[in-house]
Design a protein around this motif. Structure first.
Motif, short mmCIF file in Angstrom:
data_model
loop_
_atom_site.label_atom_id
_atom_site.label_comp_id
_atom_site.label_asym_id
_atom_site.label_seq_id
_atom_site.Cartn_x
_atom_site.Cartn_y
_atom_site.Cartn_z
N THR A 45 -4.07 2.08 1.46
CA THR A 45 -4.78 0.93 2.01
C THR A 45 -4.69 0.92 3.54
O THR A 45 -5.62 0.46 4.21
N LYS A 46 -3.60 1.44 4.10
CA LYS A 46 -3.51 1.55 5.56
C LYS A 46 -4.58 2.50 6.09
O LYS A 46 -5.24 2.21 7.10
N ILE A 47 -4.78 3.63 5.42
CA ILE A 47 -5.83 4.57 5.81
C ILE A 47 -7.20 3.89 5.73
O ILE A 47 -8.01 3.97 6.65
N VAL A 48 -7.44 3.21 4.61
CA VAL A 48 -8.74 2.55 4.40
C VAL A 48 -8.97 1.45 5.44
O VAL A 48 -10.10 1.25 5.89
N SER A 49 -7.90 0.78 5.86
CA SER A 49 -8.06 -0.32 6.83
C SER A 49 -8.57 0.17 8.19
O SER A 49 -9.01 -0.62 9.01
N GLU A 50 -8.54 1.48 8.42
CA GLU A 50 -9.13 2.02 9.64
C GLU A 50 -10.66 2.05 9.56
O GLU A 50 -11.34 2.21 10.57
N TYR A 51 -11.20 1.91 8.35
CA TYR A 51 -12.64 1.98 8.12
C TYR A 51 -13.23 0.67 7.60
O TYR A 51 -14.40 0.39 7.80
N TYR A 52 -12.41 -0.09 6.87
CA TYR A 52 -12.83 -1.36 6.28
C TYR A 52 -11.91 -2.45 6.80
O TYR A 52 -10.70 -2.23 6.96
N ASP A 53 -12.45 -3.64 6.99
CA ASP A 53 -11.63 -4.76 7.39
C ASP A 53 -10.88 -5.30 6.17
O ASP A 53 -11.48 -5.96 5.32
N LEU A 54 -9.62 -4.98 6.07
CA LEU A 54 -8.78 -5.46 4.97
C LEU A 54 -7.79 -6.52 5.45
O LEU A 54 -6.83 -6.83 4.77
N SER A 55 -8.04 -7.08 6.64
CA SER A 55 -7.11 -8.04 7.24
C SER A 55 -6.94 -9.31 6.41
O SER A 55 -5.92 -9.98 6.53
N THR A 56 -7.91 -9.62 5.55
CA THR A 56 -7.80 -10.83 4.72
C THR A 56 -7.19 -10.54 3.34
O THR A 56 -7.03 -11.45 2.54
N SER A 57 -6.85 -9.29 3.09
CA SER A 57 -6.29 -8.91 1.79
C SER A 57 -4.93 -9.57 1.57
O SER A 57 -4.06 -9.53 2.44
N ILE A 58 -4.77 -10.18 0.39
CA ILE A 58 -3.48 -10.80 0.03
C ILE A 58 -2.79 -10.02 -1.09
O ILE A 58 -1.65 -10.31 -1.44
N GLY A 59 -3.48 -9.06 -1.66
CA GLY A 59 -2.91 -8.27 -2.75
C GLY A 59 -3.95 -7.31 -3.27
O GLY A 59 -5.04 -7.20 -2.71
N TYR A 60 -3.60 -6.63 -4.37
CA TYR A 60 -4.50 -5.62 -4.90
C TYR A 60 -4.26 -5.41 -6.40
O TYR A 60 -3.17 -5.67 -6.91
N GLU A 61 -5.31 -4.96 -7.04
CA GLU A 61 -5.17 -4.46 -8.40
C GLU A 61 -4.91 -2.98 -8.28
O GLU A 61 -5.44 -2.31 -7.38
N PHE A 62 -4.12 -2.45 -9.19
CA PHE A 62 -3.83 -1.02 -9.18
C PHE A 62 -3.70 -0.53 -10.62
O PHE A 62 -3.13 -1.22 -11.46
N TRP A 63 -4.29 0.63 -10.88
CA TRP A 63 -4.10 1.28 -12.16
C TRP A 63 -4.33 2.77 -12.02
O TRP A 63 -4.79 3.24 -10.98
N ILE A 64 -3.97 3.50 -13.05
CA ILE A 64 -4.08 4.96 -13.04
C ILE A 64 -4.93 5.42 -14.22
O ILE A 64 -4.75 4.94 -15.34
N HIS A 65 -5.84 6.32 -13.94
CA HIS A 65 -6.55 7.05 -15.00
C HIS A 65 -5.90 8.44 -15.07
O HIS A 65 -6.05 9.23 -14.14
N HIS A 66 -5.17 8.67 -16.13
CA HIS A 66 -4.50 9.95 -16.34
C HIS A 66 -5.27 10.67 -17.45
O HIS A 66 -5.04 10.41 -18.63
N ASN A 67 -6.20 11.52 -17.04
CA ASN A 67 -7.09 12.20 -17.99
C ASN A 67 -7.89 11.21 -18.82
O ASN A 67 -8.24 11.49 -19.96
N THR A 68 -8.17 10.06 -18.24
CA THR A 68 -9.02 9.05 -18.87
C THR A 68 -10.10 8.68 -17.85
O THR A 68 -10.04 9.08 -16.69
N ARG A 69 -11.06 7.89 -18.31
CA ARG A 69 -12.14 7.47 -17.42
C ARG A 69 -12.79 6.23 -18.00
O ARG A 69 -12.73 6.00 -19.22
#
Length: 162
Positions: A45-69
């Motif tokens: 998200t730090k990398i992305v914040s260089e391209y997108y304004d994430l200054s208002t972000s208070i949290g995030y959803e996160f999940w993993i696709h491990h050989n799924t889609r």
């Protein structure tokens, strides 16, 4: 605007998941919530914040696709708001990161334009970061091989997955 960056994480500890869970379900995290992949999520998200304004972000959803889609075209959204109120509420952006890709055939990330035509297809590649704008319709082709993707959706408001 969609963007793609290759070779984004150089720290091996962050880049390659050790014994990534076969099923790591979607979950909400506050920015300071500790979890197994917190350092990786915050680095991305730090990398992305260089391209997108994430200054208002208070949290995030996160999940993993491990050989799924995901099996259908979709938009990342607050599913509860859509199902209960018919309201389309989307994250600030959608982040896709491939920490591990080996011998993959297929599995391209496909994006639709405003005319609902396939506009862009992106080949999965290890250590590749893709950022989709809020509300971007997308799909993942069937594939063979080993393909692990981390999905992070930063939000500027609390959402419930229940």
């Amino acid at each position: 605007i969609m963007f793609l960056l290759d070779d984004v994480i150089f720290d091996e500890e962050l880049r390659i998941p050790k014994e990534t869970e076969a099923h790591f379900p979607i979950k909400w995290y506050d920015l300071d919530t500790q979890h197994r992949y917190q350092k990786t999520c915050l680095a991305l998200t730090k990398i992305v914040s260089e391209y997108y304004d994430l200054s208002t972000s208070i949290g995030y959803e996160f999940w993993i696709h491990h050989n799924t889609r995901p099996t259908e075209w979709h938009i990342d959204k607050d599913e509860k708001a859509m199902n209960e109120e018919g309201v389309l509420s989307c994250p600030l952006c959608s982040i896709v990161y491939y920490p591990l890709v080996e011998d993959v055939t297929g599995g391209r990330l496909c994006l639709l334009d405003e005319n609902l035509e396939t506009d862009v297809t992106i080949v999965p590649k290890q250590n590749r970061l893709i950022v989709l704008p809020s509300g971007q319709r997308h799909y993942v082709e069937p594939f063979e091989g080993k393909r692990v993707s981390f999905i992070i959706n930063p939000w500027d408001k609390l959402i419930s997955r229940e």
